[in-house]
Design a protein around this motif. Structure first.
Motif, PDB file in Angstrom:
ATOM      1  N   MET A   1      41.416  35.874  31.969  1.00 10.93           N
ATOM      2  CA  MET A   1      41.382  37.293  31.674  1.00 10.93           C
ATOM      3  C   MET A   1      42.123  37.566  30.361  1.00 10.93           C
ATOM      4  O   MET A   1      43.140  36.954  30.079  1.00 10.93           O
ATOM      5  CB  MET A   1      42.058  38.068  32.806  1.00 10.93           C
ATOM      6  N   LYS A   2      41.577  38.476  29.607  1.00  9.02           N
ATOM      7  CA  LYS A   2      42.240  38.938  28.386  1.00  9.02           C
ATOM      8  C   LYS A   2      42.293  40.460  28.448  1.00  9.02           C
ATOM      9  O   LYS A   2      41.267  41.117  28.573  1.00  9.02           O
ATOM     10  CB  LYS A   2      41.444  38.531  27.145  1.00  9.02           C
ATOM     11  N   LYS A   3      43.497  40.989  28.372  1.00  8.52           N
ATOM     12  CA  LYS A   3      43.662  42.434  28.460  1.00  8.52           C
ATOM     13  C   LYS A   3      44.837  42.859  27.605  1.00  8.52           C
ATOM     14  O   LYS A   3      45.797  42.118  27.445  1.00  8.52           O
ATOM     15  CB  LYS A   3      43.894  42.841  29.918  1.00  8.52           C
ATOM     16  N   VAL A   4      44.723  44.072  27.062  1.00  7.89           N
ATOM     17  CA  VAL A   4      45.839  44.640  26.314  1.00  7.89           C
ATOM     18  C   VAL A   4      46.072  46.068  26.790  1.00  7.89           C
ATOM     19  O   VAL A   4      45.137  46.838  26.987  1.00  7.89           O
ATOM     20  CB  VAL A   4      45.609  44.590  24.782  1.00  7.89           C
ATOM     21  N   TYR A   5      47.333  46.380  27.025  1.00  5.03           N
ATOM     22  CA  TYR A   5      47.773  47.740  27.349  1.00  5.03           C
ATOM     23  C   TYR A   5      48.478  48.262  26.100  1.00  5.03           C
ATOM     24  O   TYR A   5      49.388  47.614  25.589  1.00  5.03           O
ATOM     25  CB  TYR A   5      48.747  47.735  28.528  1.00  5.03           C
ATOM     26  N   PHE A   6      48.048  49.431  25.628  1.00  2.00           N
ATOM     27  CA  PHE A   6      48.610  49.946  24.377  1.00  2.00           C
ATOM     28  C   PHE A   6      48.608  51.466  24.390  1.00  2.00           C
ATOM     29  O   PHE A   6      48.016  52.094  25.274  1.00  2.00           O
ATOM     30  CB  PHE A   6      47.809  49.424  23.176  1.00  2.00           C
ATOM     31  N   PRO A  34      46.737  55.638  32.652  1.00  2.00           N
ATOM     32  CA  PRO A  34      48.033  55.016  32.966  1.00  2.00           C
ATOM     33  C   PRO A  34      47.911  53.762  33.824  1.00  2.00           C
ATOM     34  O   PRO A  34      46.944  53.592  34.570  1.00  2.00           O
ATOM     35  CB  PRO A  34      48.783  56.116  33.719  1.00  2.00           C
ATOM     36  N   VAL A  35      48.903  52.925  33.699  1.00  2.00           N
ATOM     37  CA  VAL A  35      48.981  51.696  34.477  1.00  2.00           C
ATOM     38  C   VAL A  35      49.122  52.068  35.960  1.00  2.00           C
ATOM     39  O   VAL A  35      49.905  52.954  36.304  1.00  2.00           O
ATOM     40  CB  VAL A  35      50.211  50.871  34.018  1.00  2.00           C
ATOM     41  N   ASN A  36      48.371  51.388  36.817  1.00  2.00           N
ATOM     42  CA  ASN A  36      48.482  51.649  38.253  1.00  2.00           C
ATOM     43  C   ASN A  36      49.338  50.558  38.915  1.00  2.00           C
ATOM     44  O   ASN A  36      49.715  49.575  38.274  1.00  2.00           O
ATOM     45  CB  ASN A  36      47.098  51.776  38.902  1.00  2.00           C
ATOM     46  N   GLN A  39      48.088  46.856  38.735  1.00  2.00           N
ATOM     47  CA  GLN A  39      48.208  46.324  37.371  1.00  2.00           C
ATOM     48  C   GLN A  39      49.667  45.999  37.056  1.00  2.00           C
ATOM     49  O   GLN A  39      49.968  44.950  36.484  1.00  2.00           O
ATOM     50  CB  GLN A  39      47.673  47.339  36.351  1.00  2.00           C
ATOM     51  N   LEU A  40      50.574  46.884  37.438  1.00  2.21           N
ATOM     52  CA  LEU A  40      51.995  46.657  37.179  1.00  2.21           C
ATOM     53  C   LEU A  40      52.493  45.455  37.981  1.00  2.21           C
ATOM     54  O   LEU A  40      53.284  44.650  37.478  1.00  2.21           O
ATOM     55  CB  LEU A  40      52.801  47.915  37.502  1.00  2.21           C
ATOM     56  N   LYS A  41      51.995  45.309  39.199  1.00  2.00           N
ATOM     57  CA  LYS A  41      52.378  44.157  40.023  1.00  2.00           C
ATOM     58  C   LYS A  41      51.944  42.858  39.348  1.00  2.00           C
ATOM     59  O   LYS A  41      52.694  41.878  39.321  1.00  2.00           O
ATOM     60  CB  LYS A  41      51.758  44.273  41.415  1.00  2.00           C
TER      61      LYS A  41
END
Length: 115
Positions: A1-6, A34-36, A39-41
């Motif tokens: 997986m490739k993901k970016v949070y920005f 927003p991050v759920n 996702q944060l886990k």
């Protein structure tokens, strides 16, 4: 997986997204989306700590006087879930590695990883 949070309104995030090859990355803009909790886990499992994901430069951190409080991992988790500005950004996930924040070292390691 490739993901970016920005954060789209963050000049540093925009600069880094231009510098780094993000082809094939899923992008999540954290103000609009927003991050759920799941996702944060996942981020926590990769980083080992909610504090590592927590942005101590956020204006709210200062205005809420959090630096003078003793915060637990649960506190960090809840603050990040409650307010997007508390997530240190950008956060890149590449396979089973996580790259948190905008330090030169982190970004160089990320560039080496994604090519």
């Amino acid at each position: 997986m490739k993901k970016v949070y920005f954060l789209q309104t963050c000049d540093t995030c925009r600069r880094i997204l231009k510098e780094v090859n993000t082809d094939g990355f899923e992008r999540q803009e954290i103000k609009a989306n927003p991050v759920n909790a799941p996702q944060l886990k996942e981020m926590h499992q990769l980083s080992g700590s909610y504090e590592a994901l927590f942005n101590k430069r956020a204006k709210l951190y200062t205005s809420m006087d959090l630096k003078n409080q003793s915060l637990s991992e649960a506190d960090y988790k809840q603050f990040i879930l409650d307010e997007y500005t508390f997530l240190k950004r950008p956060v890149f996930i590449v396979a089973d590695e996580i790259f948190i924040g905008n330090s030169k070292k982190v970004i160089e390691e990320l560039k080496e990883k994604v090519g």
